[in-house]
Scaffold this active site. Structure first.
Site, PDB file in Angstrom:
ATOM      1  N   SER A  51       0.476   3.620   6.740  1.00 58.82           N
ATOM      2  CA  SER A  51      -0.563   3.096   5.852  1.00 58.82           C
ATOM      3  C   SER A  51      -1.002   4.252   4.986  1.00 58.82           C
ATOM      4  O   SER A  51      -0.760   5.421   5.314  1.00 58.82           O
ATOM      5  CB  SER A  51      -1.748   2.579   6.675  1.00 58.82           C
TER       6      SER A  51
ATOM      7  N   TYR B 207      -6.912   2.657  14.403  1.00 59.01           N
ATOM      8  CA  TYR B 207      -5.939   2.339  13.353  1.00 59.01           C
ATOM      9  C   TYR B 207      -5.541   3.590  12.585  1.00 59.01           C
ATOM     10  O   TYR B 207      -4.349   3.887  12.420  1.00 59.01           O
ATOM     11  CB  TYR B 207      -6.538   1.303  12.400  1.00 59.01           C
TER      12      TYR B 207
END
Length: 281
Positions: A142, A154
């Site tokens: 990401s 995350y």
């Protein structure tokens, strides 16, 4: 891998979002694709849609947070297609929250899906790829793997995927395996609804302390942005191009480039301070 036609790809998290976009772009290039996902109904619909375009695709249901299921999925891919040339480690969840909302289940779920499954995928598939004379591995991180979005699991897992990919690129290159890391920005996916596929063993994720008003507002704003995000098929086309040209990093847009530059500048200032300190001695 300039000529992808006839090659075989295994894509995790392939039933929707970025995974389906990548599977579609590869299938359009003549790649035979094994789609893997935990969500059976969406997986069946994705395969049915691709088959209507005469794509050579198949599917296997697996929870990639369980190594044994990923191993079984790999064996099914081998049985169906004889092996794999391209691995797309794409499955991911947005589990866990910032400091103050952490719990063990949230960390374990996010680590297992976003990072350990990437490690296991490479462990399982890289020898298969190497046995065919080489190929390519793409792992989805990401933009949050380069500029931390906060203290959430995350971000931690996505930094891990970037680090793993950078190291493996040097190690697997001599073995004929290219390695790319995909660092997407805001893409139109179901990432904000990851808990729809939450395994029962991680059920206590929902027992985390509630978000405060400011945190909830940030989540709502992000959900709105994601709902109008970049088309996943465009991301798939970028990944296909990245494989063909052996890109180390695959980005989807330039929105966050200034933030990355600011991070690198701060790192550089850290070195400058040490250099200046030594010069004053």
């Amino acid at each position: 891998m300039k000529d992808l036609a006839g090659k075989i790809a295994f894509v995790t998290g392939a039933a929707s979002g970025i995974g389906l976009g990548i599977a579609t772009a590869l299938a359009q290039a003549g790649v035979k694709v094994m789609l893997c996902d935990i969500e059976e109904a969406a997986l069946a619909a994705a395969v049915e849609g691709l088959k209507r375009t005469n794509a050579d695709v198949a599917s296997v249901r697996a929870d990639v947070s369980l190594k044994v299921e990923l191993q079984a999925a790999a064996e099914e891919a081998r049985a169906r297609y004889g092996g794999v040339h391209i691995l797309i480690n794409n499955a991911g969840v947005g589990g866990g929250g910032p400091y103050g909302t952490w719990n063990d289940a949230g960390w374990n779920w996010t680590l297992d899906v976003n990072l350990r499954a990437v490690v296991w995928g490479i462990e399982i598939f890289a020898p298969m790829i190497e046995s065919h004379g080489g190929g390519h591995i793409v792992s989805t991180a990401s933009i949050a793997g380069l500029i931390s979005a906060g203290s959430s699991p995350y971000s931690v897992t996505k930094y891990g995927v970037v680090a793993l990919s950078e190291g493996l690129r040097r190690e697997l290159g001599p073995r004929g395996i290219g390695v790319s890391v995909l660092c997407p920005g805001v893409i139109r996916t179901n990432i904000m609804n990851s808990r729809r596929n939450l395994p029962e063993r991680f059920a206590s994720v929902t027992a985390a302390p509630p978000l405060d008003d400011a945190q909830r507002e940030r989540v709502n704003q992000l959900a709105e942005r994601v709902s109008h995000g970049i088309d996943p098929l465009y991301v798939g086309e970028l990944v296909r191009e990245g494989i063909e040209n052996d890109w180390p990093y695959i980005f989807t847009d330039c929105e966050f480039e200034p933030m990355i530059e600011a991070r690198f500048a701060e790192i550089k200032r850290g070195f400058d301070r040490i250099r200046d300190r030594k010069a004053r001695r």
